[in-house]
Structures are given as C-alpha cells and as structure tokens.
Design a protein around this motif. Structure first.
Motif, PDB file in Angstrom:
ATOM      1  N   GLU A 228      -2.524   7.950  -1.324  1.00 15.35           N
ATOM      2  CA  GLU A 228      -2.597   8.112   0.082  1.00 15.35           C
ATOM      3  C   GLU A 228      -2.671   9.533   0.228  1.00 15.35           C
ATOM      4  O   GLU A 228      -2.188  10.512  -0.200  1.00 15.35           O
ATOM      5  CB  GLU A 228      -1.056   7.402   0.580  1.00 15.35           C
ATOM      6  CG  GLU A 228      -1.045   7.394   2.036  1.00 15.35           C
ATOM      7  CD  GLU A 228      -1.964   5.987   2.370  1.00 15.35           C
ATOM      8  OE1 GLU A 228      -2.164   5.200   1.477  1.00 15.35           O
ATOM      9  OE2 GLU A 228      -1.991   5.866   3.512  1.00 15.35           O
TER      10      GLU A 228
ATOM     11  N   HIS B 123       0.854  -1.157  -0.137  1.00 12.62           N
ATOM     12  CA  HIS B 123       0.098  -0.079   0.180  1.00 12.62           C
ATOM     13  C   HIS B 123       0.986   1.158   0.089  1.00 12.62           C
ATOM     14  O   HIS B 123       2.061   1.056   0.258  1.00 12.62           O
ATOM     15  CB  HIS B 123      -1.011  -0.113   1.197  1.00 12.62           C
ATOM     16  CG  HIS B 123      -0.342  -0.209   2.501  1.00 12.62           C
ATOM     17  ND1 HIS B 123      -0.979  -0.190   3.630  1.00 12.62           N
ATOM     18  CD2 HIS B 123       1.067  -0.330   2.824  1.00 12.62           C
ATOM     19  CE1 HIS B 123       0.037  -0.339   4.791  1.00 12.62           C
ATOM     20  NE2 HIS B 123       1.131  -0.521   4.367  1.00 12.62           N
TER      21      HIS B 123
ATOM     22  N   ARG C   5       0.096  -7.043  -4.548  1.00 15.51           N
ATOM     23  CA  ARG C   5      -0.468  -7.954  -3.453  1.00 15.51           C
ATOM     24  C   ARG C   5      -0.413  -9.266  -4.461  1.00 15.51           C
ATOM     25  O   ARG C   5      -0.821  -9.326  -5.409  1.00 15.51           O
ATOM     26  CB  ARG C   5      -1.800  -7.823  -3.173  1.00 15.51           C
ATOM     27  CG  ARG C   5      -1.789  -6.371  -2.387  1.00 15.51           C
ATOM     28  CD  ARG C   5      -2.868  -6.092  -1.137  1.00 15.51           C
ATOM     29  NE  ARG C   5      -2.697  -4.773  -0.682  1.00 15.51           N
ATOM     30  CZ  ARG C   5      -3.653  -4.172  -0.145  1.00 15.51           C
ATOM     31  NH1 ARG C   5      -4.654  -4.924   0.186  1.00 15.51           N
ATOM     32  NH2 ARG C   5      -3.431  -2.845   0.183  1.00 15.51           N
TER      33      ARG C   5
ATOM     34  N   GLN D  90      -2.741   3.419  -5.982  1.00  9.95           N
ATOM     35  CA  GLN D  90      -3.436   3.990  -4.601  1.00  9.95           C
ATOM     36  C   GLN D  90      -2.996   5.377  -4.466  1.00  9.95           C
ATOM     37  O   GLN D  90      -2.070   5.784  -5.265  1.00  9.95           O
ATOM     38  CB  GLN D  90      -2.852   3.491  -3.337  1.00  9.95           C
ATOM     39  CG  GLN D  90      -3.673   1.842  -3.323  1.00  9.95           C
ATOM     40  CD  GLN D  90      -3.187   1.631  -1.776  1.00  9.95           C
ATOM     41  OE1 GLN D  90      -2.329   1.872  -1.219  1.00  9.95           O
ATOM     42  NE2 GLN D  90      -4.306   0.392  -1.266  1.00  9.95           N
TER      43      GLN D  90
ATOM     44  N   SER E   6       0.642   3.540   2.095  1.00  9.48           N
ATOM     45  CA  SER E   6       0.746   4.079   3.559  1.00  9.48           C
ATOM     46  C   SER E   6       2.207   4.200   3.998  1.00  9.48           C
ATOM     47  O   SER E   6       2.514   4.924   4.689  1.00  9.48           O
ATOM     48  CB  SER E   6       0.010   3.110   4.464  1.00  9.48           C
ATOM     49  OG  SER E   6      -1.347   3.285   3.996  1.00  9.48           O
TER      50      SER E   6
HETATM   51  N1  DAH Z   1      -3.471   1.323   3.119  1.00  6.87           N
HETATM   52  C1  DAH Z   1      -4.737   0.742   3.213  1.00  6.87           C
HETATM   53  C2  DAH Z   1      -5.107  -0.377   2.514  1.00  6.87           C
HETATM   54  O1  DAH Z   1      -4.292  -0.716   1.411  1.00  6.87           O
HETATM   55  C3  DAH Z   1      -5.897   1.697   3.115  1.00  6.87           C
HETATM   56  C4  DAH Z   1      -5.805   2.833   4.180  1.00  6.87           C
HETATM   57  C5  DAH Z   1      -6.896   2.834   5.213  1.00  6.87           C
HETATM   58  C6  DAH Z   1      -4.985   4.002   4.005  1.00  6.87           C
HETATM   59  C7  DAH Z   1      -6.671   3.831   6.007  1.00  6.87           C
HETATM   60  C8  DAH Z   1      -5.034   5.100   5.018  1.00  6.87           C
HETATM   61  C9  DAH Z   1      -5.922   4.702   6.090  1.00  6.87           C
HETATM   62  O2  DAH Z   1      -4.141   5.853   5.066  1.00  6.87           O
HETATM   63  O3  DAH Z   1      -6.000   5.746   6.942  1.00  6.87           O
HETATM   64  O4  DAH Z   1      -6.042  -1.099   2.663  1.00  6.87           O
END
Ligand code: DAH
Length: 340
Positions: A209, A167, A193, A207, A169
């Motif tokens: 972020e 992700h 993934r 994605q 993140s």
């Molecule tokens: N990283 C999570 C995913 O890939 C998605 C996500 C959820 C990002 C909540 C965030 C968050 O920044 O606060 O499933």
C-alpha cells in the motif's frame, strides 16, 4: 607372593598405554622372557603345595589381564591412526547447498527499496483486523455493496467481530490515526480473501500500500510517483496509463496499466493483445477517509495506491500460476536470484 600379585594388578591399572613404544615397554617389562610375570611363575616352585593351586590361578589371571591390556591398547591406537590417515586437510571442501530468497521477498524488497529512495517510510498493521480499519473508516459503510468486491474471512473474537484483512489499505487508516501529516509511507503485508484457489486467484496473497498526505498534493504527483515506480521496476522504456475506476476510499480513482513487458506492447496472450497489463489501483484519498482518521480535509490532501506483489513478480519473472508461490517446490524456488 599373594601381596606381590595384588600390587602388580594395581600397578597395571595405573599404567596408560598411549603409544606403540609404551606398549612394547610394558610387554617386555611384564611379559617378556626376563619379565616380572615370568619371574613370578618361576618362584611358584617355592610356594607351599597347599597354596600352589590358588596362587597359580591368580598368576594366570594376572597374565591374562596384562595380555588383554596390550590387545586393547593396540586396537585403540590403530583406530585412531586410520582416522588420521584418512584425514586430508588439503582436500577442497564439499558442496554446500545454499537456499535462495523467495521471489515474493525479492520483489517486496525491491519495491520497498525504490520507494525508500524517494522518502517513503515503512509501516505495518495487523493481519487480524477490525471492521473499522478494514472497511468503515475507508468509506465502506456496513451493507455497502462495495464490500462485496472483497469476499472476507470473518473471525469470532468475543463480542467484536474480526476479519482477516482483505487489503493493506487498513494500514493507511492506522497510520493516519497515529501520526500527523506530512505522511509518506508504504505498507507491505499479507492479505486474505475467500476465493477458490486457482492459477489466477488464491485465498492469501501480498500487497504493498502507498500513502502520501500533505498540503497541496495533486493527481499529477500521484501519476509521476507511479511512473517513477514503473520505470524503476520494469525498465526505462516502461509506460503507464490510468483508467478511471471506483474504490470507496479514493475520489477520483484509477486503475493503472503498464506497457506489456513481455511483447513490448506489440500484443501477446499475456496482455490479451492489448499491449497493456493492469498492475495496481490508486486515487486521491477521499475527504471522508481523512476526516474519519482525524485529518483536516480542508488543509490536507493526498493520494494512495495498492498493488499485488504476486502480480508484479508474475510480470517480472513470467510466472504463470499463482499457486507456485506457496507450494514450496524447490525446483521453482531455486530459480530466483537477486538481480534476475
Ligand atoms: N485496496 C484495494 C484492493 O485491494 C487496492 C487499492 C486501490 C488500494 C486504490 C489503494 C487505492 O490505496 O487507492 O483492491
């Protein structure tokens, strides 16, 4: 006599026949009935008998060189003139096939642009990531079951085990480690993934972020930012709802739905007759995550969110199969133009 013939041969080489006039002049001067070569043949009579054969052969050769020169010059001129005849500078140009931007690039640019308008910067991180940035610093300790939510491709790289990031993140952590609040940034990028490829899942996707860290950032700020996003992306009538959820790096956490853009919330098979479509995950950044990245959780708070670009593009362009995005079929790709 032999000298004269040699001199004429040298003369021929130096002459360039670039026009019909020049060719005609050359022909009359050398090969015409009063031409130089004719005169030479007449003078052959006065050559001693024992030399006649040799000189005669040289003259014949001289004549064929002159004739050959004329034939070649004529051919060259006619090929140039056919090209020029066919060249019509007044004709309109032929069609150029112009490529189009990929739907995911279009949606990514749109997301970036609308967050830039409210003061977010862009940040990026590596796709091959270490355990700390992808998991541990985000409050997924080793062996924690939450790691199972993201089936990962691991890579051996010397001593350290690396992975393809699951992700974006991970970029939150890198930004927090390298800067001091206030932080307002979005991080677009590709993630991976270990999934079986189907219409609804792929082993790579994209994605964006979002991260906002400052003093006194509240859940209301998060909600308002996401409502702004939904209306800019899907139109003024778009509504959002937040459902409680769980992510290790946010507390509290929520999943966000938008009102179904396809049936105007009346219920259809895309929204499974609920009137709502899930678009992203979000929450208030967990104090453990702030501290792990060197930010004082007693002073600062913040929110984060993450959304799939494919998902947004699917809703915007009504694409029903994830695989289409990476199959490079031009019949699919050429349907997308900005502002559609
Ligand atoms: N990283 C999570 C995913 O890939 C998605 C996500 C959820 C990002 C909540 C965030 C968050 O920044 O606060 O499933």
């Amino acid at each position: 006599m032999i000298d004269k013939i040699k001199q004429l041969q040298a003369e021929f080489q130096a002459i360039e026949l670039t026009s019909a006039d020049a060719i005609e002049q050359f022909r009359t001067h050398y090969l015409g009935s009063k031409g130089t070569i004719k005169a030479l043949f007449q003078a052959l009579k006065s050559v001693p008998n024992e030399q006649k054969k040799e000189v005669g052969a040289m003259m014949n050769q001289l004549r064929s060189v002159a004739e050959e020169k004329i034939i070649q010059a004529k051919e060259r001129l006619s090929s140039i003139s056919t090209v020029v005849d066919r060249l019509d500078l007044t004709r309109p140009g032929g069609p150029e096939t112009i490529g189009s931007r990929h739907p995911l690039s279009l949606v990514r640019s749109e997301i970036i642009e609308l967050f830039e308008r409210i003061g977010f910067s862009i940040s990026e991180g590596p796709e091959i990531e270490d355990d700390w940035h992808n998991f541990s610093a985000l409050n997924f300790p080793p062996e924690h079951p939450a790691r199972d939510m993201q089936d990962t491709f691991f890579i051996e790289k010397g001593e350290q085990e690396m992975a393809l990031r699951t992700h974006t993140s991970s970029v939150q952590v890198r930004v927090m480690e390298n800067s001091t609040p206030p932080i307002r940034t979005i991080s677009p990028g590709r993630v991976y993934r270990n999934e079986a490829i189907s219409a609804r899942a792929h082993c790579f996707f994209h994605q964006v972020e979002g991260l906002y860290i400052d003093k006194n950032v509240s859940f209301a700020d998060l909600k308002q930012t996401l409502l702004y996003f939904a209306k800019e992306m899907f139109g003024e009538k778009a509504q959002i709802r937040l459902r409680p959820s769980y992510f290790p790096f946010t507390e509290p956490s929520a999943e966000v739905d938008i009102s179904c853009t396809i049936c105007n919330s009346k219920g259809c098979n895309v929204c499974k007759y609920s009137g709502w479509l899930e678009i992203l995950g979000c929450g208030m950044v967990d104090p453990n995550v702030l501290e792990a990245s060197g930010i004082d959780a007693n002073v600062y708070s913040g929110f984060a969110f993450g959304m799939g670009i494919e998902r947004i593009a699917q809703l915007k362009y009504k694409v029903n199969d994830l695989r289409l995005y990476s199959e490079n079929d031009v019949r699919f790709l050429k349907q997308f133009t900005p502002g559609m």
